[in-house]
Design a protein around this motif. Structure first.
Motif, PDB file in Angstrom:
ATOM      1  N   TYR A 183      -2.926   2.036 -14.302  1.00 18.23           N
ATOM      2  CA  TYR A 183      -3.411   1.228 -13.191  1.00 18.23           C
ATOM      3  C   TYR A 183      -2.327   0.209 -12.859  1.00 18.23           C
ATOM      4  O   TYR A 183      -1.693  -0.359 -13.736  1.00 18.23           O
TER       5      TYR A 183
ATOM      6  N   ALA B 138       2.112   1.791  -3.425  1.00 20.59           N
ATOM      7  CA  ALA B 138       1.056   2.323  -4.295  1.00 20.59           C
ATOM      8  C   ALA B 138       0.873   3.814  -4.049  1.00 20.59           C
ATOM      9  O   ALA B 138       0.736   4.612  -4.979  1.00 20.59           O
ATOM     10  N   ARG B 139       0.899   4.197  -2.777  1.00 20.80           N
ATOM     11  CA  ARG B 139       0.728   5.618  -2.453  1.00 20.80           C
ATOM     12  C   ARG B 139       1.899   6.443  -2.964  1.00 20.80           C
ATOM     13  O   ARG B 139       1.715   7.576  -3.434  1.00 20.80           O
TER      14      ARG B 139
ATOM     15  N   ARG C  24      -1.977   9.415  -2.478  1.00 19.92           N
ATOM     16  CA  ARG C  24      -2.906   8.854  -1.510  1.00 19.92           C
ATOM     17  C   ARG C  24      -4.306   8.689  -2.092  1.00 19.92           C
ATOM     18  O   ARG C  24      -4.961   7.672  -1.879  1.00 19.92           O
TER      19      ARG C  24
ATOM     20  N   PHE D 231       1.163   6.531  -6.877  1.00 17.83           N
ATOM     21  CA  PHE D 231      -0.088   7.099  -7.385  1.00 17.83           C
ATOM     22  C   PHE D 231      -0.647   8.217  -6.515  1.00 17.83           C
ATOM     23  O   PHE D 231      -1.600   8.882  -6.899  1.00 17.83           O
TER      24      PHE D 231
ATOM     25  N   TYR E 206       0.843  -1.194   0.000  1.00 15.57           N
ATOM     26  CA  TYR E 206       0.000   0.000   0.000  1.00 15.57           C
ATOM     27  C   TYR E 206       0.880   1.247   0.000  1.00 15.57           C
ATOM     28  O   TYR E 206       0.602   2.236  -0.706  1.00 15.57           O
TER      29      TYR E 206
ATOM     30  N   ASP F  42      -4.857   6.067 -11.424  1.00 17.27           N
ATOM     31  CA  ASP F  42      -5.057   7.519 -11.503  1.00 17.27           C
ATOM     32  C   ASP F  42      -5.833   7.930 -12.754  1.00 17.27           C
ATOM     33  O   ASP F  42      -5.797   9.082 -13.164  1.00 17.27           O
TER      34      ASP F  42
ATOM     35  N   ASN G 213      -5.318   8.242  -5.115  1.00 16.99           N
ATOM     36  CA  ASN G 213      -5.488   7.294  -6.221  1.00 16.99           C
ATOM     37  C   ASN G 213      -5.036   5.888  -5.879  1.00 16.99           C
ATOM     38  O   ASN G 213      -4.877   5.039  -6.764  1.00 16.99           O
ATOM     39  N   SER G 214      -4.774   5.645  -4.629  1.00 18.62           N
ATOM     40  CA  SER G 214      -4.346   4.300  -4.252  1.00 18.62           C
ATOM     41  C   SER G 214      -5.320   3.731  -3.229  1.00 18.62           C
ATOM     42  O   SER G 214      -6.035   4.467  -2.547  1.00 18.62           O
TER      43      SER G 214
ATOM     44  N   GLY H 204      -3.050   0.960  -7.355  1.00 21.26           N
ATOM     45  CA  GLY H 204      -3.251   2.363  -7.667  1.00 21.26           C
ATOM     46  C   GLY H 204      -3.901   2.527  -9.016  1.00 21.26           C
ATOM     47  O   GLY H 204      -3.734   1.692  -9.909  1.00 21.26           O
TER      48      GLY H 204
END
Lengths: 580, 300
Positions: A433, A389-390, A395, A393, A386, A429, A397-398, A427
């Motif tokens: 993806y 991903a943050r 916060r 992308f 996570y 945006d 969009n994840s 993620g």
């Protein structure tokens, strides 16, 4: 009181009367088991354990005879609607005259030893179709909308379609479903100027005699069928009153006025789950619109229908094959739900469990233990993904989530738990993806509800003592893969030169694949006609490892999926304990 | 001689009586005074709660079996009935009073309602038949549902927590609750039960009445006899007046809502529709209503 009488004989009579009154009062006040003090019987409409645990499929062939609206057999099959759309106006007109928009059929059975009974049944079935040709059911308001001489439309879709609702335990339940468009009396009612009127007509037959099964025969002799069904109806439709609002009950059934009682000739069909009551113009309280509603009354121990027409040690059928058996899956209504939805460190956590309060306590304890289980390890595992991903992308969009659901069911005398867990971090945006982490695990557990064991059943428990369960299941897996591959080949029009699973050059790898699958089984659930396995490993990954490939060839995708579920027909039902 | 005169006089009296009875009603026995046919019956529609009345009425007026008569009347429910009336597709409807939206639709279409009350409905409260409380005031009912009174002992009953069941917001009973007892923004949260819906979702649904020891629920008098718990509940008196055919019919029961037959105000004075309304309000019409399970509005 009696003492005040002067005559001795009168005193004696008075005393006797008092004793009688006292006795009568006591008897009236007594209640029988299951009866309320007012005398109304409370029925268990939805028991977990039924006296009958499985059904045996009838060995008859059922043919669909395609017909025109007048009941005459179709001379040629109509083109598809796509082909029709491409036709010239003249060709379209010609096909309209051949009723391209009408879909109709009746059924014909074959396979009974008693040919006289078989002929009588086929005659009855055909007559059911003919009796409904040109019929306009007397729904509320139907003559307001369509007049006294309604005209069916032939330029739009209509049907009189017959199908077998159930075919087991020497019972055949057939339903004729009709949907005919009638023209409005007053054209301005709708721009389309017509509306479909739909109705169904059930026919329930005892294959021993060819006679129709009455509602009374559905129940044990000591049960008042109408009392039972009235009870089921009022309980199920408890929320369907109140004029313009309604709640729950039967789909969107809204009752008109008050319910009094169902009739002795209430229309019903027999389904694998229970009786289906047909609610239409014959029940004014349920009559709204020009279509019918229906409600299922689940099988219960007040019903005799599943046993009444069985013939011990005597087959009604010409077939020499072993009859197929299915577990009876009751229409179980879960009434207990646990749900948690929260966010921890940005991770969405969702937990859910659903089950019936009628389940044995040990099963409920197991469900609650699973629901309350500490999941911090799984949640910790997804956190670093996570974070990644943050970082990539942002916060907003994840997303990361952990979901766990536990759903309980019943098949025959067995309780089943479907335990699913899903962990994800990714993620998106809108332009790109990426999935950073995704893991799904399924685990199934089956419990014998008649045994006081808190441990789930094992594969060995499914077979009688002395049976090599592993060998049977592996054989069944091979048979299942072969059958699925053959079906796929047939559907795709492929040649029959496809390699047979478990033979030829791939024989050893195929055997290794089956061994790996079997070792990976971590649980199973029983359904009406099959076992469904859950695996420790993803079966696609097992395939790739065994066959040393990056991806599964298209023609072999069935290898990975057809072994998730095994029909009982691939296993010898005589060797299985579940049909005892 | 005197004896013969008496015999003759008796015979004359009996004969005269027979003639008078025969003359009093020109119709054959069993035929209504107002007789309609499928061609002359106006277009009728209405609410689900009133359909059994107006189809019994149609059966009576057309001298038809009710199964046959039912095909000549519509039941489009209240919204649908008002729509059809305003659009001119229905000529008489049987409903409760029009809502704000229905009035606005009529106004926009230049349609004027003419409403005649003919039935009385009672809004009733019920409890477990073993609950010793027999009567409540409207103020007490308000406070129960506002969450201010929470135990039956506060009302002279047993020391048992009150479980005030409600109905979903789109139901007729809940609308009645907001109209007669408590405003929507004052009512407490209803007891809920979890229900699983399509696609496996779970919702917190308004719980159905279950007749527990402390339960109280509400509905319309007409429906109570067919509820699942009918023989296990008792109806509460309101301000000491128990709901009955008489008290609801003459509106002495405090919470009465009439049902109306509604037509266009432009309906001609000599229209058969107005004859039907007269019939509905007559003894004959009231008898049909009673037989169908309704409470006719009594003259006060």
């Amino acid at each position: 009181m009696c003492r005040s009488l002067t005559n001795n004989s009168s005193k004696k009579i008075c005393a006797l009367l008092l004793v009688f009154l006292l006795a009568a009062g006591t008897l009236v006040g007594c209640t029988q088991n299951g009866e309320t003090p007012t005398g109304r019987t409370e029925f268990d409409l939805n028991p977990i354990l039924l006296e009958t645990s499985h059904i045996t499929l009838n060995q008859i062939e059922i043919e669909e005879v395609s017909v025109y609206s007048n009941g005459e057999p179709r001379e040629e099959e109509p083109p598809s609607y796509y082909e029709y759309d491409q036709m010239s106006p003249e060709e379209k007109k010609a096909w309209q005259e051949k009723e391209i928009f009408f879909s109709g059929n009746y059924l014909r059975i074959d396979g009974l030893k008693d040919k006289e009974v078989q002929d009588a049944i086929n005659k009855k079935i055909k007559q059911l179709y003919f009796d409904n040709i040109g019929y306009l059911p007397p729904y509320r308001g139907v003559k307001v909308m369509f007049g006294d001489d309604p005209k069916p439309r032939t330029d739009t879709y209509s049907m009189m379609s017959m199908y077998a609702e159930s075919n087991f335990n020497n019972i055949l339940s057939i339903t004729l479903h009709c949907s005919i468009p009638y023209e409005y009396k007053d054209a301005k009612n709708s721009e389309y100027n017509y509306e479909h009127v739909a109705w169904v007509v059930p026919l329930n037959i005892d294959l021993n005699t060819g006679e129709e099964i009455t509602l009374k025969q559905v129940f044990h002799n000591h049960v008042d069928a109408i009392e039972y069904l009235n009870y089921a109806f009022t309980k199920t439709t408890a929320g369907s009153y109140d004029g313009e609002g309604f709640w729950g009950g039967v789909d969107d059934l809204q009752l008109v006025g008050r319910f009094d009682t169902l009739a002795e000739d209430q229309k019903y069909s027999i389904t694998p789950y229970g009786l289906r009551l047909i609610l239409d113009y014959e029940i004014p309280v349920a009559d709204i619109g020009f279509y019918y509603q229906s409600m299922i009354v689940p099988y219960s121990n007040e019903m005799a229908i599943l046993e009444r027409f069985l013939t011990e040690n005597k087959s009604l059928y010409t077939s020499q094959e072993k009859p197929e058996k299915n577990l009876l899956v009751p229409e179980m209504r879960g009434d207990q739900y646990l749900e948690t939805s929260e966010v921890a460190d940005g991770i969405d956590i969702y937990l859910r469990a659903s089950y019936s309060s009628k389940m044995p306590e040990m099963i409920i304890d197991r469900i609650q233990a699973l629901y309350e289980k500490d999941r911090s390890a799984e949640i910790e595992k997804v956190k670093p993904y996570y974070q990644e991903a943050r970082a990539e992308f942002g916060r907003e969009n994840s997303r990361a989530e952990f979901r766990s659901t536990i759903d309980a069911g019943v098949a025959g005398p067995f309780g089943t738990l479907y335990i699913l867990e899903y962990t994800y971090a990714g993620g998106d945006d809108g332009r790109s993806y990426r999935e950073f982490y995704a893991k799904q695990s399924n685990r199934y557990e089956t419990y014998d509800l008649t045994a006081q064991k808190s441990e789930p059943m094992t594969l060995e428990d499914l077979f009688v003592s002395g049976t090599d369960a592993e060998a049977y299941i592996k054989e069944a897996m091979v048979a299942s893969i072969r059958a699925t591959v053959a079906e796929q080949a047939k559907n795709r029009g492929m040649t029959t030169d496809m390699p047979v699973f478990g033979q030829g050059e791939k024989k050893e790898k195929d055997a290794a694949y089956i061994d790996r699958l079997y070792e990976s089984i971590n649980g199973f659930v029983l359904q009406s006609n099959m076992i469904i396995f859950s695996y420790d490993e993803n079966t696609e990954e097992i395939y790739k490892q065994v066959y040393e490939v990056e991806s599964i060839p298209e023609e072999n995708t069935s290898y990975a999926y057809s072994i998730n579920l095994l029909p009982y027909t691939y296993l010898d039902s005589d060797k299985m304990t579940i049909f005892r | 001689m005197r004896k013969s005169i008496y015999v003759i006089l008796a015979l004359v009296a009996v004969l005269s009586l027979g003639l008078l009875v025969g003359c009093g009603d020109q119709t054959q026995p069993g035929e209504p005074a107002l007789l309609l046919t499928p061609d002359t019956i106006p277009s009728i529609d209405g609410a689900t709660a009133l359909a059994p009345f107006y189809e019994a009425m149609a059966a009576e007026l057309m001298s038809m079996d009710i199964k046959e008569a039912r095909q000549y009347v519509m039941c489009s429910k209240t919204d649908g009935a008002y729509e059809r009336l305003i659009a001119g597709e229905a000529e008489m409807i049987f409903c409760s009073l029009p809502s704000r939206e229905q009035k606005a639709s009529a106004e926009a279409a230049g349609f004027e309602f003419e409403m005649t009350p003919f039935l009385n409905g009672g809004f009733v409260f019920f409890v477990n038949k073993d609950n010793p409380v027999d009567s409540l005031s409207i103020a007490q009912l308000h406070d129960i549902y506002a969450g201010k009174i929470t135990n039956w002992k506060q009302l002279g009953g047993d020391d048992v927590e009150i479980i005030p069941y409600q109905r979903p917001n789109n139901s007729g009973s809940q609308t009645g609750m907001y109209e007669y007892i408590i405003a929507e923004d004052e009512i407490m949260d209803a007891p809920t039960e979890r229900k699983i819906v399509d696609m496996g979702g779970i919702i917190d649904a308004v719980a159905s009445y279950d007749n527990a020891e402390g339960a109280i629920g509400y509905s319309y008098y007409y429906y109570v006899t067919s509820m699942h718990y009918t023989d296990q509940i008792k109806l509460l008196a309101i301000d000491g007046i128990p709901p009955s055919d008489d008290t609801i019919g003459n509106a002495t029961y405090p919470i009465v809502n009439p049902s109306y037959v509604i037509i266009s105000a432009d309906t001609p004075k000599d229209s058969i529709i107005r004859e039907i309304i007269k019939w509905i309000l007559s003894d004959e019409g009231k008898a049909v209503a009673k037989e169908a399970g309704y409470v006719p509005k009594l003259d006060q």
